[in-house]
Write an enzyme that holds these catalytic residues in place. Structure first.
Site, short mmCIF file in Angstrom:
data_model
loop_
_atom_site.label_atom_id
_atom_site.label_comp_id
_atom_site.label_asym_id
_atom_site.label_seq_id
_atom_site.Cartn_x
_atom_site.Cartn_y
_atom_site.Cartn_z
CB ALA A 1 33.44 74.85 119.58
CD GLU B 1 51.81 83.31 122.76
OE1 GLU B 1 50.83 83.69 122.07
OE2 GLU B 1 51.70 82.77 123.86
CG ASP C 1 48.99 79.43 135.19
OD1 ASP C 1 48.80 79.90 136.33
OD2 ASP C 1 48.73 80.06 134.16
CE LYS D 1 40.22 67.48 130.17
NZ LYS D 1 41.56 67.92 130.53
CE LYS E 1 54.75 79.40 128.91
NZ LYS E 1 55.94 79.17 128.07
#
Length: 390
Positions: A243, A57, A275, A19, A273
């Site tokens: 991690a 990107e 998604d 998170k 996007k």
């Protein structure tokens, strides 16, 4: 559905390493969209022991593009707000590396409007939305209570009411269902990072009191089904203990496993996007169906192809809970008339080209309160139109 069964959902706190990564990625999205509403961002974050790494990107208008220093400041401020000032992970002293680069020209070609071409989807994929009448927020109860427990722990930590708490935490709620509705908890779990030397009995009593406050009266299980830090000590946590990566908590972000999930994560992505944006509009449509009383549960699926504006498919499942005269097939005809389900249509209808994403990155993207520009996909402003259609 079976008459009786157990179901479980989990949540993780804002200080969970995954998170932390999600929030940094969404802070970058907000930074870029705050400068340019048409900015393109796909930002992935890795956090580990005293290290923050960004990759992905981006594209932004000339003259307003954030600098590396701007991006670093946004990342560090996010970590500071969460509360990490530990030896193994500190907002000020963690090493920072940024590997963001320009958006692929071939992706841009498919997404951008040009001539008679409408703006296309930023990627192919499937997205789901869901709503259920189990809670006032029309969310699965198992996830609803999992989120509320951790939000309360975080509020107490930030206010100083629970100074023994550290940012990393997880919760898990198992509920018994009868006739498709939750009736009691059969197991409750919290694992929370704590200050060195914190008294474990005191910590357990504190968490049990939170359970009693959050869960409905009479729902608490016996002591043998309440688990607080079952491994014992939890002093080493956060990115120093494990991690974190953007997009690894997508079930926590959505419906706690009570509904299908598409292939993509949300955080770190601008609203071109699908998604992200199509998952938001799917929730919006499903919630309005249930809020209108047309069904007690609703699942919606959308699918897209990169560079194509219109969805390839729209699927509605009411799980046999629909009212007399209501049909999924009819809803599949009606919904595209209420909201244009192209990427641009979704963004326009829900007002997504704004820096609104950091608050979504902890405690769920759904079941939140719509306030101003935030969580617009939680509004129920289609209810009247849906009722009239039947």
């Amino acid at each position: 559905m079976r008459d009786t069964y157990l179901f479980t959902s989990e949540s993780v706190s804002e200080g969970h390493p995954d998170k932390v990564a999600d929030q940094i990625s969404d802070a970058v999205v907000d930074l870029f969209i705050g400068r340019d509403p048409e900015a393109r961002v796909a930002c992935e974050t890795l956090v580990t022991t005293n290290r923050i790494v960004l990759a992905g990107e981006v594209r932004c208008r000339d003259g307003v593009t954030p600098t590396i220093d701007d991006i670093e400041q946004a990342a560090r401020e996010t970590v500071k707000k969460i509360g990490y000032e530990q030896h193994g992970f500190h907002w000020q002293y963690a090493d920072f590396a940024c590997h963001l680069h320009g958006q692929s020209a071939h992706i841009a070609m498919g997404v951008d409007e040009s001539g008679n071409k409408d703006e296309g989807a930023g990627d192919q994929g499937i997205m789901f939305g869901y709503a259920t009448d189990e809670t006032p927020d029309l969310m699965p109860a198992t996830l609803y209570y999992s989120h509320r427990i951790l939000e309360r722990l975080a509020a107490d930590r930030h206010s100083g009411a629970a100074p023994f708490l550290e940012p990393d935490a997880k919760s898990q709620v198992t509920l018994a269902y009868e006739k498709e509705m939750p009736v009691r908890a059969t197991a409750l779990v919290v694992s929370t990072q704590h200050a060195k030397g914190a008294d474990q009995a005191m910590l357990r009593d504190y968490v049990k009191a939170i359970f009693a406050e959050i869960m409905p009266e009479g729902w608490l299980p016996g002591d043998d089904s309440i688990f607080v830090n079952p491994t014992g000590l939890f002093e080493i946590g956060g990115p120093d203990g494990d991690a974190g990566l953007t997009g690894r908590k997508i079930i926590v972000d959505t419906y706690g496993g009570a509904a299908p999930h598409g292939g993509g994560a949300f955080s770190g992505k601008d609203p071109t996007k699908v998604d992200r944006s199509a998952a938001y509009v799917s929730r919006y449509l499903a919630k309005n169906i249930v809020a209108a009383g047309l069904a007690r549960r609703a699942t919606i699926q959308l699918s897209y192809a990169i560079g194509i504006a219109e969805p390839l498919s729209l699927y509605v499942d009411l799980h046999g809970t629909e009212q007399d005269g209501v049909s999924a097939a009819r809803l599949e005809e009606i919904l595209p008339q209420l909201v244009r389900l192209t990427p641009k249509g979704i963004r326009t209808h829900l007002g997504l080209n704004k820096p609104i994403y950091l608050p979504t990155a902890a405690y769920g993207h759904f079941g939140r309160k719509a306030e101003g520009d935030l969580f617009t996909w939680e509004k129920t402003d289609l209810v009247d139109q849906l009722k009239q259609a039947f």
